[in-house]
Design an enzyme around this catalytic site. Sequence first.
Site, mmCIF file in Angstrom:
data_model
loop_
_atom_site.group_PDB
_atom_site.id
_atom_site.type_symbol
_atom_site.label_atom_id
_atom_site.label_comp_id
_atom_site.label_asym_id
_atom_site.label_seq_id
_atom_site.Cartn_x
_atom_site.Cartn_y
_atom_site.Cartn_z
ATOM 1 N N LYS A 63 0.853 -1.184 0.000
ATOM 2 C CA LYS A 63 0.000 0.000 0.000
ATOM 3 C C LYS A 63 0.891 1.236 0.000
ATOM 4 C CE LYS A 63 -3.874 2.040 2.595
ATOM 5 N NZ LYS A 63 -4.800 1.829 3.740
ATOM 6 N N SER A 116 -9.328 3.164 2.648
ATOM 7 C CA SER A 116 -8.234 3.729 1.883
ATOM 8 C C SER A 116 -7.368 2.694 1.171
ATOM 9 C CB SER A 116 -7.347 4.571 2.807
ATOM 10 O OG SER A 116 -6.734 3.753 3.802
ATOM 11 N N SER A 160 -10.512 0.909 6.626
ATOM 12 C CA SER A 160 -9.818 1.047 5.347
ATOM 13 C C SER A 160 -9.459 -0.257 4.657
ATOM 14 C CB SER A 160 -8.546 1.882 5.535
ATOM 15 O OG SER A 160 -8.880 3.226 5.765
#
Length: 483
Positions: A77, A152, A176
Amino acid sequence: MAELHDLTALEQWRLLQKGEVGVLELTEHYLARIERLNPSLGAFHEVTADRARARAREVEATVPRTTTLWGLPFGDKDLVRRRGVRTTFGSRVFEQFVPEESDEIAEVLDEAGGVSLGKTATPEFGLPSYTENLVAPPARNPYDTDLGPGGSSGGAAVAVAAGLLPFAPGSDGGGSIRIPAAATGLVGLKPTRGLIPASSGIGTLAGLGVGGPLARTVADAALLLDGMIAPSGGAPRHHFSLRAPSNVEGPYLGAAIRGEGRFQIGVLLDSPWQLDYEITLDPEVRETFEQTVELLAELGHGLETLSLLPSPEYGPAFRTIWQAGAAMLPVDDTNEHLLEPLTLWLMHRGRELPATALMDALQKLSAFERSVIAQFSSFDAVLTPTLAMPPRPIGWFDPADAELNFAQQVQYTPFTSFVNVSGLPAITLPVGATPAVGSAAGGLPIGMQLIGRPGGEATLFAVGRQLERGLQWYDVHPPAFSA
């Protein structure tokens, strides 16, 4: 004939172990799919093809096959620093930043034998629950590219759902992992605070953010979780005396494969946000929720409806913590003009907070944590919707009005953040879909959330596997998966 990405991550791992597929061969397969499909999906901010090939050769030559994730590709990520790889944090402030050191979770995944293919898309500093930023094109939901994948960890979810990765690590500070997993038809797990040593949440503000897996199957999620906890297959190397209860039966993969047990499950439609915002459950989400309750009853689980005690202090306290977290961003008046309006609003509100307000919010959320754990104590798991609505269109969240934007995020995700505050584990499972529209082959994914006891991941995997056997969601893919 099945292609490599048609197989589960566990099946791919078994082929690697038997030598029927090479690490470089598997890496090349996914790099080719990323090259072809990422431009239309926006799953990756950065693709490190040459590094990945070199890493694949290194794994084959020098890394013991006994490591937990030997030879399996993944993506970092873009909030995670990897030495020598551009890491933007989803912000123009760091658009050209190349770190000299890696974060611990990146090193752990390397130790587990994984092969990083690049950096998956995230919104600015991972703050919003959607994956749109000013650094790169938005991440697009592979079920309908006019829609977003949530956030996210949105890029990670798109990559896994579209078959650009077998699974992916994410991080979850308010939903997220679970939000994008639910929006893209995946399994997503937020572990108990303190379970993953390299991404435990302990030591962070209010202990909200932890790492966890996104995957197509329950077993794949458990496999990645095991790798994040104990990369060499031995005992976890915890950094703090405070930690999550361990699984006495060993790796979580066993519980995910067996899928055994009958449990007492609470049924919950309350959200602590409902005192601050109007929370409306989409009819199709409610219908899927009711169908899931019926299915759990058919599987032999005990079910009981419960309600959350009203908590008028939750919303203001959580907003305070979110703003205080943004206050610590490494941004000053020389570059804050590069921030997006929501981030700028959160940062300035956070820097205006007196210390007494922050301490008061921390105390109130700690009291909320104790209350939720007590209220859930008679249940092995608690069922809620993951999201209140199906996936939102790209551009749906207001880009200029920060207060409206925050309200929209709460109304989309009213069931996720309180799990972070309470430190409990939670899994989202792709149990339903909206009706197909027009000539579309299928509808949009709808996920349901199971919240466990502290250290209760094995129970979540067991119930998830039972649902997975009946629904076989691993056979459902977006159009891009077959491209």
